[in-house]
Enzyme design. Structure first.
Site, PDB file in Angstrom:
ATOM      1  N   ASP A   1       0.885  -1.030   0.116  1.00 56.81           N
ATOM      2  CA  ASP A   1       0.014  -0.027   0.196  1.00 56.81           C
ATOM      3  C   ASP A   1       0.889   1.165  -0.274  1.00 56.81           C
ATOM      4  OD1 ASP A   1      -2.619   1.497   0.744  1.00 56.81           O
ATOM      5  OD2 ASP A   1      -1.492   1.593   2.663  1.00 56.81           O
TER       6      ASP A   1
ATOM      7  N   ASP B   1       0.009   5.132   0.837  1.00 58.07           N
ATOM      8  CA  ASP B   1      -0.037   5.975   1.904  1.00 58.07           C
ATOM      9  C   ASP B   1      -0.307   5.259   3.251  1.00 58.07           C
ATOM     10  OD1 ASP B   1      -0.521   8.038  -0.019  1.00 58.07           O
ATOM     11  OD2 ASP B   1      -2.452   7.948  -0.106  1.00 58.07           O
TER      12      ASP B   1
HETATM   13  P1  B16 Z   1      -6.821   9.777  -3.972  1.00 54.14           P
HETATM   14  P2  B16 Z   1      -3.782   4.325  -0.049  1.00 54.14           P
HETATM   15  C1  B16 Z   1      -5.594   5.800  -0.271  1.00 54.14           C
HETATM   16  O1  B16 Z   1      -4.429   5.280  -0.526  1.00 54.14           O
HETATM   17  C2  B16 Z   1      -5.583   6.741   1.102  1.00 54.14           C
HETATM   18  O2  B16 Z   1      -5.176   6.091   2.160  1.00 54.14           O
HETATM   19  C3  B16 Z   1      -7.052   7.362   1.272  1.00 54.14           C
HETATM   20  O3  B16 Z   1      -7.151   8.226   2.388  1.00 54.14           O
HETATM   21  C4  B16 Z   1      -7.504   8.052   0.094  1.00 54.14           C
HETATM   22  O4  B16 Z   1      -8.856   8.608   0.124  1.00 54.14           O
HETATM   23  C5  B16 Z   1      -7.468   7.108  -1.145  1.00 54.14           C
HETATM   24  O5  B16 Z   1      -6.027   6.619  -1.285  1.00 54.14           O
HETATM   25  C6  B16 Z   1      -7.740   7.758  -2.566  1.00 54.14           C
HETATM   26  O6  B16 Z   1      -6.793   8.717  -2.739  1.00 54.14           O
HETATM   27  O7  B16 Z   1      -7.987  10.812  -3.541  1.00 54.14           O
HETATM   28  O8  B16 Z   1      -5.468  10.361  -4.041  1.00 54.14           O
HETATM   29  O9  B16 Z   1      -7.276   9.391  -5.158  1.00 54.14           O
HETATM   30  O10 B16 Z   1      -3.854   4.168   1.335  1.00 54.14           O
HETATM   31  O11 B16 Z   1      -4.598   3.025  -0.587  1.00 54.14           O
HETATM   32  O12 B16 Z   1      -2.383   4.162  -0.523  1.00 54.14           O
HETATM   33 MG    MG Z   2      -2.736   3.151   3.361  1.00 50.67          MG
END
Ligand code: B16
Ligand code: MG
Length: 212
Positions: free
Chosen positions: A9, A11
């Site tokens: 993953d 974030d």
């Molecule tokens: P975006 P991950 C996720 O990343 C985040 O944890 C989540 O908070 C966010 O809403 C989602 O990506 C979508 O992100 O708006 O940039 O498309 O933890 O799956 O790497």
């Molecule tokens: Mg994450």
């Protein structure tokens, strides 16, 4: 070798953009007069942009049309991307870089499995693209975590079966996604409080003990 591939993953595992997500959502919520705090923000981990917006709107006194929701999501994303512009190499720790290099040296294939549609920008800003053999992200999926699609695509990009891959996640939704896709999972951060992961990492480099 216990694992031929590791799917990370982004974030909350490789780097930490939750503070930027928080600031960008907070700006929108304040403008709309909707209560939003760090506790609600915790529920957004690993959740897609539109699903995150729906969680935020739970506290709204009024309903919004689909078109309004689209424009709110775009407004949040513009604010978020402006914050991402300030990211650089120092936003990924030496520990993460060294661990990824060591796994590659051991012949393990590495991929990203992130819900974020901003993954390409984050990888570019932090100079992390070179560490990964494949990237599966919010741009190549139709169903968000806890659906396993993003990880199944990552395994497919690596030409590996889910049973040969470890998924590393900080979110409960991500651990569930890994589990239902037939992967073994390792939790870091928040997700270590969950009982479902096969492994729990105290620190990122613990991976070197698992993937040997
Ligand atoms: P975006 P991950 C996720 O990343 C985040 O944890 C989540 O908070 C966010 O809403 C989602 O990506 C979508 O992100 O708006 O940039 O498309 O933890 O799956 O790497
Ligand atoms: Mg994450």
């Amino acid at each position: 070798m216990k694992f031929k591939g590791v799917i990370f993953d982004l974030d909350g595992v490789i780097c930490f953009t939750d503070k930027f997500h928080y600031q960008a959502w907070k700006k929108l919520a304040d403008r709309l007069g909707i209560e939003f705090d760090e506790k609600i923000n915790d529920r957004l981990r690993g959740v897609s942009r539109m699903a995150s917006l729906e969680i935020i709107l739970e506290k709204s006194a009024r309903a919004y049309s689909d078109a309004e929701k689209e424009s709110f999501a775009a407004e949040k994303n513009d604010a978020y991307r402006a914050l991402l512009e300030n990211m650089g190499k120092s936003d990924v720790s030496e520990e993460v870089r060294d661990t990824l290099s060591e796994l590659r040296a051991r012949g393990v294939l590495l991929a990203i499995g992130s819900s974020s549609r901003n993954t390409p920008l984050i990888l570019e800003k932090t100079g992390m693209k070179q560490y990964f053999d494949a990237v599966s992200d919010g741009n190549n999926i139709t169903r968000s975590k806890p659906d396993p699609e993003v990880f199944l695509k990552a395994a497919q990009f690596l030409n590996l079966a889910p049973a040969d891959c470890l998924v590393v996640e900080d979110a409960v939704a991500g651990i569930d996604a890994g589990f239902s896709g037939g992967f073994r999972t390792a939790a870091i951060g928040e997700a270590t409080n969950y009982d479902r992961p096969d492994y729990k990492l105290t620190t990122f480099s613990d991976l070197l003990k698992i993937v040997d």
